[in-house]
Design an enzyme around this catalytic site. Structure first.
Site, short mmCIF file in Angstrom:
data_model
loop_
_atom_site.label_atom_id
_atom_site.label_comp_id
_atom_site.label_asym_id
_atom_site.label_seq_id
_atom_site.Cartn_x
_atom_site.Cartn_y
_atom_site.Cartn_z
N ASP A 162 -12.17 -9.04 -35.20
CA ASP A 162 -11.36 -8.97 -36.40
C ASP A 162 -9.95 -9.48 -36.09
O ASP A 162 -9.77 -10.36 -35.25
CB ASP A 162 -11.34 -7.54 -36.94
N HIS A 206 -5.81 -5.86 -40.84
CA HIS A 206 -7.20 -5.68 -41.27
C HIS A 206 -8.04 -5.00 -40.20
O HIS A 206 -8.79 -4.06 -40.46
CB HIS A 206 -7.76 -7.05 -41.62
N ASN A 307 -17.45 -10.62 -50.86
CA ASN A 307 -16.86 -10.03 -52.07
C ASN A 307 -16.90 -10.98 -53.26
O ASN A 307 -15.96 -11.05 -54.04
CB ASN A 307 -15.40 -9.66 -51.79
N SER A 411 -15.74 -5.52 -46.44
CA SER A 411 -15.14 -5.37 -45.12
C SER A 411 -14.97 -3.92 -44.73
O SER A 411 -14.94 -3.58 -43.55
CB SER A 411 -13.75 -6.04 -45.09
#
Length: 598
Positions: A162, A206, A307, A411
């Site tokens: 990530d 994130h 998404n 996520s």
């Protein structure tokens, strides 16, 4: 009460800054403007090229000195002579990717055809850019049952690929100590990992949030905002920069390193809360081949579905929008549910932005499961890009400011399942990735309404979601049921392969096929002659004409214009030019797949 983030925050929260067609397709190959198509320009058709690379060359021409970033997969591990030929063509090697028998290269466009004609080359694809995609979560997942039984992730390593993990937050420490449970850091972006004169591994914010969902211990909130597996060890492999941007080759290199570190840190799970569009079938996509290598090495790979469930091309209602590498049939792909601000899971609903299958090109049934992903509170990376841009997402409470942050998206659902997989592996370390996937799918709750609606609070637009297997997969993950189960699928790699859906034009029906060319259908757990059949894994709705195959969805008896988008005969119909094309852009050039619902 936590304020709902604004509409623009969804894309930033879960898939990086603003995902535009230029980002997903054009800048993947070219950095700057090129000439438009010409009637006189000869069309390039090289079998070794990925379709989007061929399209770009037909638009830009083959004589350009413009540098193109590609991943070249060789028929076998490339030798020094092959690398020398690349350099003779003016190419520059940026990363050796032994995991996929390849290398990441920067090559002049004029040399691409010669590169593809190298007899040792199997396939040339774009080094695509990609970006990143709580108390209610734990309750909805039935995590408390795991904790009561003594399972908390102790001894299990989870690799978080990530934007990095800031381990100065005490929720990521060993309880009662100042020793971090982030046992390893490595950067693959080549960008700054400092803030001022301090070492800061997550400049975007994130990855730290994702890590908290997996393994935060809730220290700053007296345990209330703990992650699913609060004692796991975390392996930080940074592939997204301060703006949430990365590339295929960075992720492949990180997966390669996770496999290399598997024994050192007992890495049992990889979390991939990131993704991009699908430009080629999974069998030829180097990113998908990398996640398959991790799976075959004994690591459970958990990937976000995407998404983009609100994107409707010609009435397709968001079907066919699952992102890579979540399109790979081996990995465990996760969609997002909404907890609606209650601890009970009985009123939870699918998030209308959660991407739906079947996957483009291959029509793989995805997602595999769903988990809580909307308005999830987790660890805040103080001073990060996300915190700076969206200060209203910070969570007030008895803890200090900058401790917790709210984000939404697949996520956030993905690490909830990754944490759950760690708990199952603590209970039974001998379980294979396929056995973990099969058990989570079989024991997932399959009690859903036929449909629900959601309203975008900014635009007022209403979205209707149907609870078919392309929307919720095998169901809503239930850790209590998974831990209580003794069912054991075959240990064979591929025994839990996600099936593919096939449309039969002669009868107007869709059926599921199990296995692929390398795996016999009879050895797949949801086949007709194995431990549990489709009526158990997928629920009774699998044959319910009003839900799965009914007129409410794009493959029903009433054929709509959206049908050709998902089930078109041409692979390009299901490819990037439709599902990820410019027709999906809003007036600002960003995807409109947000989750501002009420």
């Amino acid at each position: 009460m936590v304020r709902r983030p604004k509409r623009e925050e969804r894309n930033s929260a879960t898939w990086g800054k603003r995902l535009s067609f230029v980002l997903l397709l054009v800048t993947a190959i070219a950095y700057g403007q090129g000439p438009g198509p010409s009637a006189q320009r000869p069309q390039v058709a090289v079998r070794a090229f990925a379709p989007d690379l061929t399209r770009w060359m037909n638009l830009r021409g083959t004589a350009s000195n413009q540098t193109v970033k590609v991943i070249v997969q060789y028929k076998q591990a490339p030798k020094s002579s092959a690398m020398a030929r690349v350099q003779n063509l003016g190419g520059r090697i940026s990363n050796h990717l032994g995991l996929v028998n390849g290398a990441a290269l920067a090559v002049p466009a004029r040399s691409l055809a010669a590169l593809a004609n190298d007899p040792d080359v199997a396939f040339v694809s774009v080094d695509h850019p990609l970006q990143g995609m709580d108390d209610y979560t734990d309750s909805a997942m039935n995590a408390s049952a795991a904790w009561s039984a003594g399972y908390d992730g102790t001894g299990i390593g989870v690799a978080v690929i990530d934007s990095g993990i800031n381990d100065t937050h005490s929720d990521l420490w060993i309880s009662g100590k100042s020793t971090s449970r982030v046992v390893y850091h490595q950067d693959f972006t080549g960008t700054a990992t400092t803030q001022g004169n301090k070492q800061v591994w997550d400049l975007y914010g994130h990855g730290t949030h994702v890590a908290g969902i997996i393994g935060g211990n809730g220290n700053k909130s007296a345990g209330r905002l703990a992650g699913v597996a609060p004692k796991v060890n975390l392996i930080d492999l940074r592939v997204l920069d301060a703006n949430g941007a990365g590339s295929d080759s960075m992720v492949i290199a990180a997966i390669q390193q996770a496999i290399a570190l598997k024994s050192t840190y007992n890495i049992k799970v990889i979390n991939l809360s990131l993704g991009r569009g699908i430009f080629v079938g999974y069998a030829r996509d180097p990113l998908c081949q990398a996640v398959e290598s991790a799976w075959k090495s004994g690591i459970v790979v958990v990937a976000a579905a995407g998404n983009f469930g609100r994107i409707s091309v010609n009435g397709s209602n968001g079907y066919g929008t699952v992102a890579a590498p979540g399109n790979d049939p081996l990995v465990l792909t996760v969609g997002a549910m909404k907890s609606l601000g209650t601890y009970s899971r009985t009123d939870d609903q699918i998030a209308s932005y959660s991407s739906k299958g079947p996957t483009t090109y291959d029509h793989v049934v995805k997602p595999d499961v769903v988990a809580p992903g909307n308005m999830v509170v987790s660890v805040d990376a103080h001073g990060s890009t996300l915190e700076t841009e969206f200060p209203g997402n910070e969570v007030a409470g008895s803890h200090t400011s900058h401790d917790y942050f709210t984000l939404s998206g697949t996520s956030m659902a993905t690490p909830a399942v990754a944490g759950g997989a760690a708990l199952l592996l603590q209970q039974n370390p001998s379980l294979t990735p396929d056995q973990i996937k099969a058990r989570l799918m079989k024991t997932a709750s399959k009690t859903f309404p036929a449909s629900t609606t959601a309203v975008d609070t900014t635009t007022g637009q209403t979205y209707t979601s149907y609870y078919d297997l392309f929307t919720v997969g095998a169901g809503y993950v239930d850790l209590a049921a998974a831990l209580a189960s003794n069912d054991l699928a075959p240990a064979t790699v591929g025994s839990a392969l996600s099936p593919s859906a096939t449309y039969h034009s002669s009868t107007g029906t869709v059926t599921l096929s199990n296995g692929n060319g390398a795996i016999a259908p009879s050895s797949v757990v949801w086949g007709t002659s194995v431990v549990w059949g489709s009526s158990v894994v997928w629920g009774t709705n699998v044959s319910g004409s009003s839900v799965v195959w009914g007129t409410s969805v794009v493959w029903g008896s009433s054929v709509t214009s959206g049908f050709s988008v998902v089930w078109g005969a041409s692979t390009d119909v299901a490819g990037s030019s439709v599902v990820w094309g410019s027709s999906l852009l809003d007036t600002n050039g960003a995807f409109s797949a947000t989750d501002d619902e009420q």
